[in-house]
Write an enzyme that holds these catalytic residues in place. Structure first.
Site, PDB file in Angstrom:
ATOM      1  N   GLY A  37      18.665  22.626  13.049  1.00 54.94           N
ATOM      2  CA  GLY A  37      17.858  21.483  13.763  1.00 54.94           C
ATOM      3  C   GLY A  37      16.655  21.381  12.698  1.00 54.94           C
ATOM      4  O   GLY A  37      16.961  21.740  11.549  1.00 54.94           O
ATOM      5  N   VAL A  42      20.268  28.485  13.043  1.00 53.42           N
ATOM      6  CA  VAL A  42      21.163  29.546  13.875  1.00 53.42           C
ATOM      7  C   VAL A  42      22.287  29.962  13.397  1.00 53.42           C
ATOM      8  O   VAL A  42      23.091  29.103  12.979  1.00 53.42           O
ATOM      9  CB  VAL A  42      21.304  29.161  15.456  1.00 53.42           C
ATOM     10  CG1 VAL A  42      21.744  30.166  16.112  1.00 53.42           C
ATOM     11  CG2 VAL A  42      20.078  28.646  15.784  1.00 53.42           C
ATOM     12  N   LYS A  57      17.976  33.154  14.418  1.00 56.05           N
ATOM     13  CA  LYS A  57      17.670  32.009  14.185  1.00 56.05           C
ATOM     14  C   LYS A  57      16.495  32.337  13.293  1.00 56.05           C
ATOM     15  O   LYS A  57      15.541  33.097  13.558  1.00 56.05           O
ATOM     16  CB  LYS A  57      16.568  31.406  15.355  1.00 56.05           C
ATOM     17  CG  LYS A  57      16.143  29.917  15.173  1.00 56.05           C
ATOM     18  CD  LYS A  57      15.967  29.322  16.411  1.00 56.05           C
ATOM     19  CE  LYS A  57      15.594  27.786  16.157  1.00 56.05           C
ATOM     20  NZ  LYS A  57      15.318  27.019  17.414  1.00 56.05           N
ATOM     21  N   ASP A 152      10.627  19.576  26.588  1.00 58.86           N
ATOM     22  CA  ASP A 152      11.660  18.998  25.909  1.00 58.86           C
ATOM     23  C   ASP A 152      13.151  19.343  26.809  1.00 58.86           C
ATOM     24  O   ASP A 152      14.180  19.791  26.311  1.00 58.86           O
ATOM     25  CB  ASP A 152      11.900  19.704  24.390  1.00 58.86           C
ATOM     26  CG  ASP A 152      13.062  18.712  23.632  1.00 58.86           C
ATOM     27  OD1 ASP A 152      13.119  17.729  23.902  1.00 58.86           O
ATOM     28  OD2 ASP A 152      13.268  19.284  22.612  1.00 58.86           O
TER      29      ASP A 152
END
Length: 199
Positions: A37, A42, A57, A152
């Site tokens: 992201g 990850v 991560k 989120d």
């Protein structure tokens, strides 16, 4: 797979035993990218201490801003402290060989709820996803009771499995009671987390 053969770590000595004593980032081998992201990536990795597959991560950039590092820390600490079946377990937190923060957690082999909704054919298939929505609401309710607002929530951040598993991911922009995050000024010290945990 690697996780199917933990017996190789119980031989009482030799190379396998030596590998199983590794600590920190060095205990994770055979890493494979499974997602990336804006803030982190990850990888699936073999945990050499316990003979299992985990998710690791890492923060992406070495020159990441202080605020990005704080958000990464928030995600790791919130995920670790929300002891609920709907939040993946966190195993370790530290820094990589290049001094980037990382944390390892339960490997969740599920699909995104958003994909499941799009692939559902007709009302009957969609109704099968209602339990996942209910479990997500229960996870968020637990977080709220512990002073955490996710901020989120979307189907892409919910993972569902074939055996009823439902996980809420990506707590990086969560609002935590007692923590005024912003401009990278807030340090996540023990007193702040005591406020979070004790409510």
């Amino acid at each position: 797979s690697f996780g199917d053969t933990p017996g190789q770590f119980l031989d009482g000595g030799g190379a396998s035993a030596a590998r199983s004593t590794r600590a920190g980032f060095g205990r994770y081998d055979n890493r494979r990218m499974i997602g990336q992201g804006g803030m982190g990536k990850v990888t699936e990795a073999a945990d050499m201490q316990f003979g299992r597959l985990v998710a690791v991560k890492e923060l992406l950039q070495a020159d990441a801003s202080a605020e990005s590092r704080t958000r990464f820390d928030v995600e790791a600490l919130v995920t670790a402290n929300l002891a609920h079946p709907g939040v993946p377990a966190v195993y370790e937190r530290g820094v990589t060989d290049t001094c980037l923060p990382f944390y390892s957690k339960q490997l969740v082999e599920c699909r995104a709820l958003g994909d499941a909704i799009r692939d559902a054919e007709g009302p009957a298939e969609r109704l099968k996803l209602v339990p996942a929505v209910v479990k997500t609401a229960q996870t968020l309710s637990y977080a709220h009771d512990h002073g955490v607002v996710h901020r989120d929530v979307k189907p892409e951040n919910v993972l569902v499995g074939t055996h009823g598993e439902t996980f809420m991911l990506d707590w990086g922009i969560a609002k935590v009671r007692g923590l005024a995050l912003g401009s990278g000024r807030q340090e996540l010290g023990p007193w702040a987390w005591a406020m979070f945990l004790l409510g």
